[in-house]
Design a protein around this motif. Structure first.
Motif, short mmCIF file in Angstrom:
data_model
loop_
_atom_site.label_atom_id
_atom_site.label_comp_id
_atom_site.label_asym_id
_atom_site.label_seq_id
_atom_site.Cartn_x
_atom_site.Cartn_y
_atom_site.Cartn_z
N LEU A 70 10.98 12.25 12.25
CA LEU A 70 10.42 12.11 10.90
C LEU A 70 11.16 12.37 9.88
N VAL A 71 11.01 11.35 8.92
CA VAL A 71 11.85 11.25 7.69
C VAL A 71 11.30 12.13 6.30
N LYS A 72 11.97 12.83 5.56
CA LYS A 72 11.50 13.78 4.82
C LYS A 72 11.84 12.80 3.64
N ILE A 73 11.00 12.58 2.72
CA ILE A 73 11.34 11.86 1.50
C ILE A 73 10.48 12.58 0.17
N ASP A 74 10.90 12.03 -0.96
CA ASP A 74 10.39 12.73 -2.01
C ASP A 74 9.38 11.99 -2.49
N ILE A 75 8.77 12.28 -3.74
CA ILE A 75 7.43 11.34 -4.28
C ILE A 75 8.32 9.73 -4.91
N ASP A 76 9.28 9.62 -4.97
CA ASP A 76 10.07 8.63 -5.71
C ASP A 76 10.42 7.87 -4.26
N GLY A 77 10.47 8.15 -3.09
CA GLY A 77 10.96 7.30 -1.94
C GLY A 77 12.43 7.54 -1.66
N ASN A 78 13.07 8.87 -2.20
CA ASN A 78 14.48 9.06 -1.84
C ASN A 78 14.30 9.96 -0.58
N PHE A 92 4.79 4.29 2.15
CA PHE A 92 5.33 4.76 1.16
C PHE A 92 4.57 4.76 -0.18
N THR A 93 4.17 3.49 -0.46
CA THR A 93 3.30 3.21 -1.80
C THR A 93 2.09 3.94 -1.57
N GLN A 94 1.31 3.93 -0.60
CA GLN A 94 0.00 4.56 -0.45
C GLN A 94 0.09 6.04 -0.51
N HIS A 95 1.15 6.29 0.37
CA HIS A 95 0.84 8.09 0.44
C HIS A 95 1.60 8.56 -0.60
N SER A 96 2.69 8.10 -1.27
CA SER A 96 3.21 8.86 -2.35
C SER A 96 2.19 8.97 -3.48
N LEU A 97 1.43 7.98 -3.71
CA LEU A 97 0.41 7.65 -4.78
C LEU A 97 -0.44 8.91 -4.87
N GLY A 155 -2.32 1.34 -7.45
CA GLY A 155 -2.69 2.70 -7.65
C GLY A 155 -3.62 3.09 -8.06
N PRO A 156 -3.74 2.91 -9.63
CA PRO A 156 -5.11 3.29 -10.28
C PRO A 156 -6.45 2.81 -9.71
N ARG A 157 -6.46 1.77 -9.08
CA ARG A 157 -7.64 1.14 -8.49
C ARG A 157 -8.04 1.81 -6.97
N PHE A 158 -6.90 1.97 -6.17
CA PHE A 158 -7.26 3.12 -4.96
C PHE A 158 -7.76 4.35 -5.52
N LEU A 159 -7.32 5.16 -6.57
CA LEU A 159 -7.76 6.30 -6.87
C LEU A 159 -9.28 6.11 -7.47
N ALA A 160 -9.58 5.13 -8.38
CA ALA A 160 -10.77 5.12 -8.54
C ALA A 160 -11.76 4.54 -7.40
#
Length: 170
Positions: A70-78, A92-97, A155-160
């Motif tokens: 498993l890879v541990k990443i931060d909210i910015d993908g680092n 990453f794009t979906q899950h970090s959002l 992202g905003p459309r996903f959240l909406a």
């Protein structure tokens, strides 16, 4: 070729336990057939680290995921754990959002089962025609498929689309 690193010695006991549980979740999904090649993701926030989460390495099937891969990443993908495995940009794009915008959400599952892909393809989506569907329909949101999710502007459309619900079909 990327290899697993010895993360057990460099992470907290809570993180190691979370890694083991998440890896078991991946294996269970594989056993049940709730996976599709390598294009699915299950993420889990790292206990005690609000801006860090664990994600599967890109290129491994769910049945191959282990606590160490498993890879541990931060909210910015680092990458935070020294892993040399790549991660899937769409995952990453979906899950970090969702991890960033929904602090009460600790785990996120994105999978392409045959059944959910079939239901997502039907106009009107899931119909409350039996007990199980009737229990899910009020909790289920829909988001129009816009292609592989690699653009942050979705992202905003996903959240909406998700609103206050906690399950969503694309």
């Amino acid at each position: 070729m990327a290899t697993a690193i010895n993360v057990q010695s460099s992470c907290s006991a809570e993180e190691w336990k979370a890694r083991q549980r998440l890896a078991a979740c991946y294996r269970i999904f594989a056993y049940l057939g709730w996976d599709e090649m390598i294009f699915n993701h299950i993420t889990l926030k790292v206990p005690g680290e609000d801006d860090a989460f664990l994600i599967n390495p890109y290129g491994l099937h769910f049945s191959e995921v282990s606590a160490s891969t498993l890879v541990k990443i931060d909210i910015d993908g680092n990458t935070l754990d020294g892993s040399t495995y790549p991660i899937n940009k769409a995952g990453f794009t979906q899950h970090s959002l969702f991890h960033r915008e929904l602090p009460d959400v600790h785990a996120i599952i994105h999978t392409h089962t045959t059944a959910t892909m079939a239901v997502s393809s039907i106009e009107g989506g899931l119909q409350p025609i039996n007990f199980y569907a009737a229990a899910v329909v009020p909790r289920l949101a829909y988001h129009k498929f816009e292609g592989i999710t690699v653009h942050e502007d979705e992202g905003p459309r996903f959240l909406a689309s998700l609103g206050k619900k906690r399950m969503m079909m694309l």
